[in-house]
Design a protein around this motif. Structure first.
Motif, short mmCIF file in Angstrom:
data_model
loop_
_atom_site.label_atom_id
_atom_site.label_comp_id
_atom_site.label_asym_id
_atom_site.label_seq_id
_atom_site.Cartn_x
_atom_site.Cartn_y
_atom_site.Cartn_z
N PRO A 303 0.92 -1.31 0.07
CA PRO A 303 -0.07 0.18 0.00
C PRO A 303 0.81 1.18 -0.02
O PRO A 303 1.93 1.13 0.63
N ASP A 320 -3.00 -2.71 -5.14
CA ASP A 320 -4.43 -2.79 -4.70
C ASP A 320 -4.73 -1.64 -3.81
O ASP A 320 -5.78 -1.05 -4.01
N ILE A 321 -4.19 -1.20 -2.82
CA ILE A 321 -4.33 -0.16 -1.72
C ILE A 321 -3.53 1.16 -2.35
O ILE A 321 -2.28 0.94 -1.96
N GLU A 323 -3.39 5.84 -2.54
CA GLU A 323 -3.94 7.15 -2.46
C GLU A 323 -3.05 7.88 -3.21
O GLU A 323 -1.58 7.85 -3.03
N ARG A 345 -7.44 7.89 5.80
CA ARG A 345 -8.15 7.02 4.73
C ARG A 345 -7.45 5.62 4.34
O ARG A 345 -8.02 4.46 4.53
N ILE A 346 -6.27 5.49 3.89
CA ILE A 346 -5.51 4.62 3.72
C ILE A 346 -5.25 3.53 4.72
O ILE A 346 -5.29 2.42 4.79
N MET A 348 -7.23 3.14 7.03
CA MET A 348 -8.85 2.37 7.36
C MET A 348 -8.51 1.59 6.27
O MET A 348 -9.28 0.19 6.56
N ARG A 349 -8.12 1.67 5.01
CA ARG A 349 -8.31 0.42 4.02
C ARG A 349 -7.54 -0.41 4.13
O ARG A 349 -7.99 -1.74 3.98
N GLY A 352 -8.87 -2.64 7.07
CA GLY A 352 -10.04 -3.35 6.50
C GLY A 352 -9.82 -4.71 5.64
O GLY A 352 -10.34 -5.71 5.80
N GLN A 353 -8.68 -4.41 4.87
CA GLN A 353 -8.18 -5.39 4.25
C GLN A 353 -7.61 -6.65 5.22
O GLN A 353 -7.92 -7.86 4.95
N GLN A 356 -10.47 -8.94 6.58
CA GLN A 356 -11.30 -9.79 5.46
C GLN A 356 -10.65 -11.08 5.53
O GLN A 356 -9.16 -11.47 5.70
#
Length: 356
Positions: A303, A320-321, A323, A345-346, A348-349, A352-353, A356
């Motif tokens: 990321p 994939d991730i 900004e 924001r990133i 949090m992404r 979140g990944q 999962q």
């Protein structure tokens, strides 16, 4: 047609010659000419992988002293690999360019195909093409010359008119020329030695953020005070340690940051491109104003926050991730509020990944 284009065409006609149209199945010896920047070298991996999957017998890469590390750990299946190094084209003499082409012919014979990967319409490129005189040549700069294959038209339009991501352009070129379809992505193979020595220093840190503060020019390099502000924002938003990724010219600034900021580290090893790549490979997040570091992050699907002085569609984030922050002027003019919001924001992404 502009006067500059007309004049260039007249000059280039002197270096043109009649090339053949060879089927992909009959191509055995290929030269890729890329004595350029680091990112340009990482972007040609779709060419390499398509040739490997064909497979061809022998691939020779003409690298620069700057981007040679991108190929140091490269190995190929069923294809002999040779990497030769010369001065970066911008600084190379005509004599050196001719010598490298003549040496290739003397040692390995005439190539079936030369892929001109510089993506430049300049005299030095044509000198190399004319001296090497491969049976067939590929390019993506839209030149209509007898020495270049007509198979390059779509890829040339992608590069010159659509300004498509460079790895995508190369992947499209090879597919259209009859080679296997491959993924359009950056690569930078890592040596086992680099991975081991870097992890020896970072293993105690746990997940870390890799921050690079220096670009290839001053307009893409953060000053020390701005770097401090960026680090302060990162430390407010998360508790991950920060590792400064830097080259030789960034040592002084990196040392000062490690001394003045808590939980900020740098490698004790001497800086190298391979070690920087290994740091980016293991990072939880990379933050950089430099496209070479960004392409490393894309290669390893790390990321990233890409901070552009000016955005260029040919060199986007491809993981994939990611900004993007486009400053639109010298990088030091970055809006700190925007950086903070982007970082939040990133993170949090990423979180979140992981869930999962």
């Amino acid at each position: 047609m502009s006067l500059i284009t007309m004049f260039r065409n007249i000059i280039f006609n002197f270096y043109d010659y009649n090339a053949k149209n060879i089927h992909a199945n009959d191509i055995k010896f290929v030269v890729i000419h890329i004595p350029d920047q680091v990112g340009d070298a990482m972007a040609i991996y779709p060419l390499i992988r398509a040739l490997e999957q064909q497979p061809i017998t022998h691939l020779l890469i003409v690298s620069s002293t700057l981007n040679n590390p991108v190929f140091e750990a490269l190995t190929l299946n069923n294809t002999t690999l040779t990497v030769v190094t010369m001065t970066m084209q911008d600084h190379a003499t005509i004599a050196e360019i001719k010598k490298i082409a003549k040496t290739i012919i003397e040692q390995y014979g005439t190539p079936d195909l030369c892929i001109e990967a510089m993506r430049k319409k300049n005299l030095k490129t044509m000198v190399f093409i004319h001296t090497l005189r491969a049976e067939m040549n590929f390019q993506v700069v839209g030149l209509s010359m007898k020495c270049y294959s007509p198979l390059c038209k779509i890829a040339s339009r992608m590069d010159q008119h659509l300004r498509a991501p460079v790895p995508m352009t190369w992947a499209t070129l090879m597919r259209d020329a009859g080679f296997p379809a491959v993924a359009a992505k950056y690569e930078f193979p890592l040596s086992a030695e680099a991975i081991t020595e870097v992890r020896r220093e970072t293993c105690a840190l746990g997940p870390y953020i890799a921050i690079n503060l220096e670009g290839s020019i001053a307009a893409r390099t953060f000053t020390y005070s701005v770097a401090q502000n960026l680090i302060a924002i990162i430390q407010r938003e998360c508790d991950m340690p920060i590792v400064v990724v830097h080259g030789p010219k960034g040592i002084e600034s990196a040392v000062k940051l490690t001394e003045s900021c808590s939980r900020v580290f740098r490698l004790s090893l001497s800086p190298s491109l391979m070690r920087s790549a290994a740091l980016i490979n293991d990072a939880a997040l990379a933050i950089t104003p430099d496209t070479s570091i960004l392409h490393m992050a894309s290669a390893y699907n790390t990321p990233a926050i890409a901070i552009y002085a000016d955005y260029k569609t040919r060199w986007p984030t491809m993981q994939d991730i990611a900004e993007n922050i486009v400053v639109g002027k010298d990088i030091d003019h970055i809006n700190m509020n925007e950086f903070e919001a982007t970082l939040r924001r990133i993170l949090m992404r990423i979180n979140g990944q992981q869930r999962q």
